[in-house]
Design a protein around this motif. Sequence first.
Motif, PDB file in Angstrom:
ATOM      1  N   ILE A  32      -3.735   0.719   6.732  1.00  0.00           N
ATOM      2  CA  ILE A  32      -2.520  -0.090   6.063  1.00  0.00           C
ATOM      3  C   ILE A  32      -1.542   0.594   5.593  1.00  0.00           C
ATOM      4  CG2 ILE A  32      -4.338  -1.978   5.425  1.00  0.00           C
ATOM      5  CD1 ILE A  32      -3.527  -1.061   2.542  1.00  0.00           C
ATOM      6  N   SER A  33      -0.101   0.108   5.837  1.00  0.00           N
ATOM      7  CA  SER A  33       0.786   0.935   5.215  1.00  0.00           C
ATOM      8  C   SER A  33       1.878   0.000   4.531  1.00  0.00           C
ATOM      9  CB  SER A  33       1.697   1.840   6.461  1.00  0.00           C
ATOM     10  OG  SER A  33       0.690   2.458   7.172  1.00  0.00           O
ATOM     11  N   PHE A  34       2.473   0.218   3.412  1.00  0.00           N
ATOM     12  CA  PHE A  34       3.638  -0.581   2.789  1.00  0.00           C
ATOM     13  C   PHE A  34       4.287   0.596   1.967  1.00  0.00           C
ATOM     14  CE2 PHE A  34      -0.313  -1.043   0.280  1.00  0.00           C
ATOM     15  CZ  PHE A  34       0.149  -0.901  -1.041  1.00  0.00           C
ATOM     16  N   ASP A  35       5.384   0.011   1.379  1.00  0.00           N
ATOM     17  CA  ASP A  35       6.384   0.634   0.668  1.00  0.00           C
ATOM     18  C   ASP A  35       6.518  -0.207  -0.666  1.00  0.00           C
ATOM     19  OD1 ASP A  35       6.741   2.980   2.208  1.00  0.00           O
ATOM     20  OD2 ASP A  35       8.143   1.913   3.415  1.00  0.00           O
ATOM     21  N   LEU A  36       6.668   0.300  -1.732  1.00  0.00           N
ATOM     22  CA  LEU A  36       7.133  -0.134  -3.126  1.00  0.00           C
ATOM     23  C   LEU A  36       8.335   0.108  -3.409  1.00  0.00           C
ATOM     24  CD1 LEU A  36       6.300  -2.237  -5.337  1.00  0.00           C
ATOM     25  CD2 LEU A  36       5.199  -0.336  -6.507  1.00  0.00           C
ATOM     26  N   TYR A  37       9.436  -0.647  -3.723  1.00  0.00           N
ATOM     27  CA  TYR A  37      10.791   0.039  -4.195  1.00  0.00           C
ATOM     28  C   TYR A  37      10.878  -0.513  -5.713  1.00  0.00           C
ATOM     29  CZ  TYR A  37      11.632   0.230   0.815  1.00  0.00           C
ATOM     30  OH  TYR A  37      11.486   0.483   1.764  1.00  0.00           O
ATOM     31  N   ARG A  38      11.915   0.280  -6.226  1.00  0.00           N
ATOM     32  CA  ARG A  38      12.176   0.218  -7.670  1.00  0.00           C
ATOM     33  C   ARG A  38      12.665  -1.325  -7.987  1.00  0.00           C
ATOM     34  NH1 ARG A  38      12.034   2.720 -11.989  1.00  0.00           N
ATOM     35  NH2 ARG A  38      11.684   4.910 -11.058  1.00  0.00           N
ATOM     36  N   GLY A  39      11.908  -1.758  -9.234  1.00  0.00           N
ATOM     37  CA  GLY A  39      12.442  -3.000  -9.387  1.00  0.00           C
ATOM     38  C   GLY A  39      11.990  -4.316  -8.835  1.00  0.00           C
ATOM     39  N   GLU A  40      11.077  -4.027  -7.834  1.00  0.00           N
ATOM     40  CA  GLU A  40      10.704  -5.351  -7.129  1.00  0.00           C
ATOM     41  C   GLU A  40       9.222  -5.348  -7.332  1.00  0.00           C
ATOM     42  OE1 GLU A  40      10.377  -4.935  -2.821  1.00  0.00           O
ATOM     43  OE2 GLU A  40       8.803  -3.535  -2.785  1.00  0.00           O
ATOM     44  N   THR A  41       8.725  -6.749  -6.945  1.00  0.00           N
ATOM     45  CA  THR A  41       7.367  -7.277  -6.915  1.00  0.00           C
ATOM     46  C   THR A  41       6.771  -7.433  -5.577  1.00  0.00           C
ATOM     47  OG1 THR A  41       7.674  -8.304  -9.051  1.00  0.00           O
ATOM     48  CG2 THR A  41       5.899  -8.931  -7.645  1.00  0.00           C
ATOM     49  N   LEU A  42       5.868  -6.642  -5.092  1.00  0.00           N
ATOM     50  CA  LEU A  42       5.302  -6.730  -3.838  1.00  0.00           C
ATOM     51  C   LEU A  42       3.795  -7.485  -4.008  1.00  0.00           C
ATOM     52  CD1 LEU A  42       4.942  -5.936  -0.818  1.00  0.00           C
ATOM     53  CD2 LEU A  42       3.726  -3.875  -1.661  1.00  0.00           C
ATOM     54  N   CYS A  43       3.782  -8.516  -3.372  1.00  0.00           N
ATOM     55  CA  CYS A  43       2.470  -9.197  -3.712  1.00  0.00           C
ATOM     56  C   CYS A  43       1.731  -9.072  -2.477  1.00  0.00           C
ATOM     57  CB  CYS A  43       2.945 -10.867  -3.614  1.00  0.00           C
ATOM     58  SG  CYS A  43       3.553 -11.303  -5.220  1.00  0.00           S
ATOM     59  N   GLU A 335      -5.123  -9.547  -9.778  1.00  0.00           N
ATOM     60  CA  GLU A 335      -5.499 -11.307  -9.970  1.00  0.00           C
ATOM     61  C   GLU A 335      -5.485 -11.579 -11.539  1.00  0.00           C
ATOM     62  OE1 GLU A 335      -7.732 -13.321  -7.351  1.00  0.00           O
ATOM     63  OE2 GLU A 335      -8.198 -11.648  -6.269  1.00  0.00           O
ATOM     64  N   PRO A 336      -4.312 -11.252 -12.282  1.00  0.00           N
ATOM     65  CA  PRO A 336      -4.523 -11.418 -13.838  1.00  0.00           C
ATOM     66  C   PRO A 336      -4.489 -12.815 -14.054  1.00  0.00           C
ATOM     67  CG  PRO A 336      -2.351 -10.943 -12.957  1.00  0.00           C
ATOM     68  CD  PRO A 336      -2.974 -10.956 -11.758  1.00  0.00           C
ATOM     69  N   THR A 337      -4.364 -13.758 -13.273  1.00  0.00           N
ATOM     70  CA  THR A 337      -4.392 -15.148 -13.722  1.00  0.00           C
ATOM     71  C   THR A 337      -5.498 -15.739 -13.271  1.00  0.00           C
ATOM     72  OG1 THR A 337      -3.051 -15.585 -11.919  1.00  0.00           O
ATOM     73  CG2 THR A 337      -1.866 -15.409 -13.981  1.00  0.00           C
ATOM     74  N   THR A 338      -6.574 -15.158 -12.598  1.00  0.00           N
ATOM     75  CA  THR A 338      -7.742 -15.881 -11.865  1.00  0.00           C
ATOM     76  C   THR A 338      -8.487 -16.595 -12.862  1.00  0.00           C
ATOM     77  OG1 THR A 338      -7.734 -14.278 -10.081  1.00  0.00           O
ATOM     78  CG2 THR A 338      -9.776 -15.634 -10.398  1.00  0.00           C
ATOM     79  N   LEU A 361      10.576  -2.296 -14.161  1.00  0.00           N
ATOM     80  CA  LEU A 361       9.451  -2.034 -13.497  1.00  0.00           C
ATOM     81  C   LEU A 361       9.117  -2.413 -11.831  1.00  0.00           C
ATOM     82  CD1 LEU A 361       6.810  -3.396 -16.332  1.00  0.00           C
ATOM     83  CD2 LEU A 361       7.274  -0.879 -15.814  1.00  0.00           C
ATOM     84  N   SER A 362       8.205  -1.798 -11.316  1.00  0.00           N
ATOM     85  CA  SER A 362       8.052  -2.007 -10.084  1.00  0.00           C
ATOM     86  C   SER A 362       6.529  -2.575 -10.163  1.00  0.00           C
ATOM     87  CB  SER A 362       7.988  -0.819  -8.931  1.00  0.00           C
ATOM     88  OG  SER A 362       9.158  -0.249  -9.219  1.00  0.00           O
ATOM     89  N   CYS A 363       6.363  -3.634  -9.345  1.00  0.00           N
ATOM     90  CA  CYS A 363       4.962  -4.500  -9.588  1.00  0.00           C
ATOM     91  C   CYS A 363       4.481  -4.619  -8.273  1.00  0.00           C
ATOM     92  CB  CYS A 363       5.415  -5.831 -10.358  1.00  0.00           C
ATOM     93  SG  CYS A 363       3.952  -6.420 -10.732  1.00  0.00           S
ATOM     94  N   ILE A 364       3.111  -4.206  -8.465  1.00  0.00           N
ATOM     95  CA  ILE A 364       2.039  -4.839  -7.082  1.00  0.00           C
ATOM     96  C   ILE A 364       1.269  -5.868  -7.651  1.00  0.00           C
ATOM     97  CG2 ILE A 364       0.351  -4.031  -5.473  1.00  0.00           C
ATOM     98  CD1 ILE A 364       1.505  -1.139  -5.534  1.00  0.00           C
ATOM     99  N   PHE A 365       1.353  -7.045  -7.172  1.00  0.00           N
ATOM    100  CA  PHE A 365       0.693  -8.193  -7.684  1.00  0.00           C
ATOM    101  C   PHE A 365      -0.535  -8.510  -6.536  1.00  0.00           C
ATOM    102  CE2 PHE A 365      -0.355 -12.630  -8.856  1.00  0.00           C
ATOM    103  CZ  PHE A 365       0.009 -12.648 -10.391  1.00  0.00           C
ATOM    104  N   ILE A 366      -1.464  -8.912  -6.999  1.00  0.00           N
ATOM    105  CA  ILE A 366      -2.752  -8.874  -6.138  1.00  0.00           C
ATOM    106  C   ILE A 366      -3.358 -10.240  -6.506  1.00  0.00           C
ATOM    107  CG2 ILE A 366      -4.877  -8.246  -5.590  1.00  0.00           C
ATOM    108  CD1 ILE A 366      -4.034  -5.121  -6.060  1.00  0.00           C
ATOM    109  N   THR A 367      -3.331 -11.074  -5.201  1.00  0.00           N
ATOM    110  CA  THR A 367      -4.034 -12.608  -5.576  1.00  0.00           C
ATOM    111  C   THR A 367      -4.525 -12.903  -4.354  1.00  0.00           C
ATOM    112  OG1 THR A 367      -3.456 -14.798  -6.330  1.00  0.00           O
ATOM    113  CG2 THR A 367      -1.870 -13.373  -4.999  1.00  0.00           C
TER     114      THR A 367
END
Length: 501
Positions: A32-43, A335-338, A361-367
């Motif tokens: 797997i490959s992905f980038d995270l940019y400043r100030g964004e939320t990647l889910c 998964e902070p809301t599970t 912040l830059s955020c990685i949100f897993i759900t």
Amino acid sequence: MAEKNREKVLSVNDLVINFKTDHGILKAVRNISFDLYRGETLCIVGESGSGKSVTSKAIMGILANNAIIAGGNIMYRGENLLEVSEDEFYKIRGHKIGMIFQDPLSSLNPIVKIGKQITEAMLINSDKLKLMYNDLISDDLIRYKNTLAKMNIAIDTEKKKLDALETELKAKEGVSKEERLKDKALIKQKEAEFKLFVKETKEKYGAKAKELKAVLELTEKKAKVQVQEYKDQVTKEYLTVEADLKRQIKECADAASKKQLKERLEAEKEAFTDKLTLTKKAAKEKALEIMREVGIPQPEKRYNQYPFEFSGGMRQRIVIAIALTASPEILICDEPTTALDVTIQAQILELINRIKEERDLSCIFITHDLGVVANMADRVAVMYAGKIVEYGTAEDIFYDPRHPYTWALLSSIPDVDSKEKLEAIPGTPPNMIYPPKGDAFADRSKYTMNIDFREQPPFFKVSDTHYAATWLLDPRAPKVEMPKIVSERIKNSLEEDRNHD
């Protein structure tokens, strides 16, 4: 803003993570490959077991001991997080990259007051002289430790690969005696190659480590002198001021003036102490400030309460407060809301969004729920069976989904406006000890073609921001329509947007 003009804060490239189990090698994350940019939320969205949390734990450096990093890298500030030493990770984990876990109750100590849990990390790092010393030697220490870490990680990775091969060969069933002998010969050959690899790796890194250790020892001597000089200077300055104020207090006859001088002396003492250490009082003030920031009412009172005295939503706010104490630049939300009900979920999502904006912040949100991320994702990566199967902006995924698995996820979200019956995803995810040869979703999809069982689909480009790994996008594939429930929802959503405008 075009991605090429944005600051990239984290980059995951061709990451492969396996786990050694009693039943064989489990392929948890597959290229797997992905980038995270400043100030964004990647889910990152997908079912349980799709590899979402494994990916986040790899970024945090907290994978289980039976994990095998079989390929790829995770680049942060020019360094591969898979090769850094634990000493450097200590400075990154929590301080630069924070994490919020899905069950707040298991993240908190039930018999320790929450105030102590919030200030614990701050007070562990309260000795400012020690922090100053560590900062002065940091670059040379990290260079030395990272060299040793690279050597040990390289050896450990090869050892795990050898163990994995042995496990795989021994697990083979219905093998002839001749083939079993061939397998034993192969293992023996690989063991010899491993011994040679260890020798060459130690030679390669050993000399460099010796040079770096000599440099580090010189830096440590200089740092000790600098820290002592700083301590002597601030102590001398304080003692001079203290002696002068004490003299003035002694000579002062006016009660009001004497009181002011005593208050000034106390302030000077606090300022002096603050230069050397973070006091419990200062840590408490910072903790109360963060508790207010995350929306905990009456923080002065709540500071002395235990986790069981809080609701689930309030406990999650405490966990968020703990993650924010070190002011990280990347926040991973696993998964902070599970474990929370729907109304509290909305509050926590709104809180994370607000904090992200305020702190840049830059955020990685897993759900596992696409519905949860609809109003907070900038970009979405849909994962299935250890692979990213679709990748795009939130608009791409919600208004123009292309992978059958994304359609299936969207079809299973409850919606008050849809008249179509919700569709469950048939079957179960594949056993990743024996991953499928072709498209992992083929067995569960009604759009499957013969090629799906033979070859893994590549990423097909839908637009500059949108990619999907499905053979349905191949020019030779038959044209199929997305499920009616998905197209109806997109149509309704677009109509609502036009009405709001």
